[in-house]
Scaffold this motif. Structure first.
Motif, short mmCIF file in Angstrom:
data_model
loop_
_atom_site.label_atom_id
_atom_site.label_comp_id
_atom_site.label_asym_id
_atom_site.label_seq_id
_atom_site.Cartn_x
_atom_site.Cartn_y
_atom_site.Cartn_z
N MET A 1 67.89 -11.92 50.82
CA MET A 1 67.36 -10.78 50.09
C MET A 1 65.99 -10.41 50.66
SD MET A 1 66.69 -10.40 45.97
CE MET A 1 68.46 -10.31 45.62
N LYS A 2 65.79 -9.14 50.95
CA LYS A 2 64.52 -8.69 51.51
C LYS A 2 63.55 -8.33 50.38
CE LYS A 2 66.40 -6.98 55.87
NZ LYS A 2 66.52 -5.82 56.78
N ILE A 3 62.33 -8.85 50.50
CA ILE A 3 61.31 -8.60 49.49
C ILE A 3 60.00 -8.25 50.18
CG2 ILE A 3 60.58 -11.03 49.35
CD1 ILE A 3 60.21 -10.61 46.31
N ALA A 4 59.21 -7.38 49.57
CA ALA A 4 57.91 -7.01 50.11
C ALA A 4 56.87 -7.11 49.01
CB ALA A 4 57.94 -5.59 50.67
N PHE A 5 55.81 -7.85 49.28
CA PHE A 5 54.68 -7.92 48.36
C PHE A 5 53.42 -8.18 49.16
CE2 PHE A 5 56.83 -12.12 48.10
CZ PHE A 5 55.82 -12.97 48.53
N SER A 6 52.28 -8.06 48.53
CA SER A 6 51.01 -8.18 49.24
C SER A 6 50.69 -9.64 49.51
CB SER A 6 49.88 -7.55 48.41
OG SER A 6 49.40 -8.47 47.45
N PRO A 7 49.78 -9.90 50.45
CA PRO A 7 49.33 -11.27 50.70
C PRO A 7 48.25 -11.73 49.74
CG PRO A 7 48.29 -9.79 52.27
CD PRO A 7 49.23 -8.94 51.45
N CYS A 8 47.99 -10.95 48.69
CA CYS A 8 46.95 -11.29 47.73
C CYS A 8 47.36 -12.52 46.90
CB CYS A 8 46.69 -10.11 46.80
SG CYS A 8 45.98 -8.70 47.66
N PRO A 9 46.37 -13.29 46.44
CA PRO A 9 46.67 -14.56 45.76
C PRO A 9 47.60 -14.46 44.57
CG PRO A 9 44.37 -14.52 46.38
CD PRO A 9 44.91 -13.14 46.67
N ASN A 10 47.50 -13.38 43.78
CA ASN A 10 48.38 -13.31 42.62
C ASN A 10 49.85 -13.19 43.03
OD1 ASN A 10 47.43 -10.61 43.40
ND2 ASN A 10 48.64 -9.85 41.69
N ASP A 11 50.14 -12.42 44.09
CA ASP A 11 51.52 -12.25 44.52
C ASP A 11 52.07 -13.53 45.17
OD1 ASP A 11 51.59 -9.70 43.56
OD2 ASP A 11 51.32 -8.73 45.50
N THR A 12 51.28 -14.14 46.03
CA THR A 12 51.77 -15.37 46.68
C THR A 12 51.89 -16.50 45.67
OG1 THR A 12 49.47 -15.76 47.42
CG2 THR A 12 51.00 -14.81 49.02
N PHE A 13 51.01 -16.55 44.68
CA PHE A 13 51.11 -17.54 43.61
C PHE A 13 52.40 -17.34 42.82
CE2 PHE A 13 50.14 -18.76 39.15
CZ PHE A 13 49.80 -20.09 39.34
N ILE A 36 49.43 -2.68 49.60
CA ILE A 36 50.10 -1.91 48.55
C ILE A 36 50.43 -0.49 49.01
CG2 ILE A 36 47.97 -1.09 47.45
CD1 ILE A 36 51.11 -2.34 45.59
N ASP A 37 49.60 0.09 49.85
CA ASP A 37 49.90 1.44 50.34
C ASP A 37 51.18 1.43 51.17
OD1 ASP A 37 49.28 4.21 50.62
OD2 ASP A 37 48.57 3.84 52.65
N VAL A 38 51.41 0.35 51.92
CA VAL A 38 52.63 0.22 52.71
C VAL A 38 53.84 0.05 51.81
CG1 VAL A 38 53.84 -1.21 54.41
CG2 VAL A 38 51.39 -0.74 54.69
N THR A 39 53.76 -0.82 50.81
CA THR A 39 54.92 -1.05 49.94
C THR A 39 55.23 0.20 49.11
OG1 THR A 39 53.58 -2.05 48.18
CG2 THR A 39 54.50 -3.53 49.84
N ASN A 40 54.20 0.94 48.69
CA ASN A 40 54.46 2.19 47.96
C ASN A 40 55.30 3.16 48.80
OD1 ASN A 40 53.05 1.37 45.69
ND2 ASN A 40 51.19 2.48 46.23
N HIS A 41 54.99 3.24 50.08
CA HIS A 41 55.74 4.15 50.95
C HIS A 41 57.12 3.58 51.30
CE1 HIS A 41 51.78 6.10 51.52
NE2 HIS A 41 52.51 7.16 51.77
N LEU A 42 57.22 2.27 51.45
CA LEU A 42 58.52 1.66 51.74
C LEU A 42 59.51 1.94 50.61
CD1 LEU A 42 57.64 -1.88 53.15
CD2 LEU A 42 58.77 -0.02 54.37
N ALA A 43 59.02 1.88 49.37
CA ALA A 43 59.91 2.10 48.23
C ALA A 43 60.46 3.52 48.20
CB ALA A 43 59.16 1.79 46.93
N ALA A 44 59.70 4.45 48.76
CA ALA A 44 60.12 5.86 48.74
C ALA A 44 60.90 6.26 49.98
CB ALA A 44 58.89 6.75 48.60
N ALA A 45 61.01 5.34 50.94
CA ALA A 45 61.70 5.63 52.20
C ALA A 45 63.13 5.11 52.17
CB ALA A 45 60.94 5.01 53.37
#
Length: 279
Positions: A1-13, A36-45
């Motif tokens: 399963m492909k997932i995208a999230f930021s490298p920020c501590p809350n997401d990796t935690f 987050i700007d990248v994931t926002n655009h990925l979701a709309a593409a």
């Protein structure tokens, strides 16, 4: 399963346990770490990942393909975006002084930007000269160096902006909470509509619960992706953004999302959505 999230501590935690195969029955994850700007655009593409972390502000544009997962995201109190300036040398002493100024934001479709535009409509007579999108880690240096007049910052910048010699002009979270009495919806977890949302929610919630039960297990993984962040800052970041709403949005969480997107739709900032599509 492909997932995208930021490298920020809350997401990796939050996703450490699932990424590392510690959730029984959960599929293996192919992870894309992205701003987050990248994931926002990925979701709309077309052909975007199966599961993503996006801004709640981007949600109205992607609900045909994705549904909101009621856990794993970032929503809470005392954790809103901040408007920063370089202090007295800028001549910006209050919100009204932003009129005609250039302000950087971390994604045009971010919740941070949406809150900022709602706040500016109330607080900045005459409006801004220009809103410029920058990766969030570039904003504070740009403000410090005088490349822009002010910057809207998120994530660990709440804890580190004094290191850049910057001053707090306004806290979007404090404004939102005083204005509505509700927490701030920042980041949402979404999944493709052709997937089993209940199972994805279950795996995500189990990953959150594992993180809380074994806080030491994720430390190396969190710091590996935290852009040389001090461990104490990373922990403060987790403590602030991973809370009861991360485990389950609940009625208060849904009310906050409805309030934000409803107000933004009335201002013409996002497309209107049916409340039923949030569940």
């Amino acid at each position: 399963m492909k997932i995208a999230f930021s490298p920020c501590p809350n997401d990796t935690f939050v996703f450490h346990a699932w990424v590392h195969g510690l959730i029984p029955g959960a599929p293996e994850l192919d992870v894309l770490y992205a701003d987050i700007d990248v994931t926002n655009h990925l979701a709309a593409a077309p052909g975007g990942p199966d599961v993503l972390k996006i801004s709640y502000a981007a949600l109205p544009w992607v609900l045909d393909e994705y549904r909101l997962i009621p856990c794993g995201g970032a929503l809470g109190r005392g954790n809103g975006p901040l408007v920063l300036t370089a202090g007295e040398r800028t001549g910006i002493s209050g919100p009204a002084a932003l009129s005609g100024k250039r302000v950087a934001v971390p994604s045009e479709r971010s919740t941070a930007c949406l809150l900022f535009r709602l706040w500016a409509a109330q607080q900045v007579p005459g409006g801004l000269a220009e809103v410029i999108v920058m990766p969030f880690h570039e904003i504070m240096p740009a403000v410090r160096d005088g490349k822009i007049d002010a910057g809207l910052v998120i994530h660990e910048a709440r804890f580190t902006y004094p290191n850049y010699g910057l001053s707090l002009l306004a806290d979007m979270g404090s404004w939102w909470e005083a204005d509505t009495g509700l927490p701030i919806p920042l980041g949402a977890i979404i999944a493709r509509r052709n997937l089993d949302a209940e199972r994805i929610a279950s795996w995500t919630r189990q990953s959150v619960e594992y993180a809380w039960a074994h806080p030491e297990a994720s430390k190396d993984y969190v710091l590996q992706h935290a852009q040389e962040m001090d461990p104490s800052v990373a922990q403060s970041h987790i403590d602030l953004y991973v809370n009861q709403f991360t485990a389950d949005l609940g009625e208060e969480g849904y009310a906050a999302i409805d309030a934000l997107l409803g107000r933004a739709a009335r201002e013409g900032l996002v497309p209107p959505i049916e409340r039923s599509r949030l569940r």
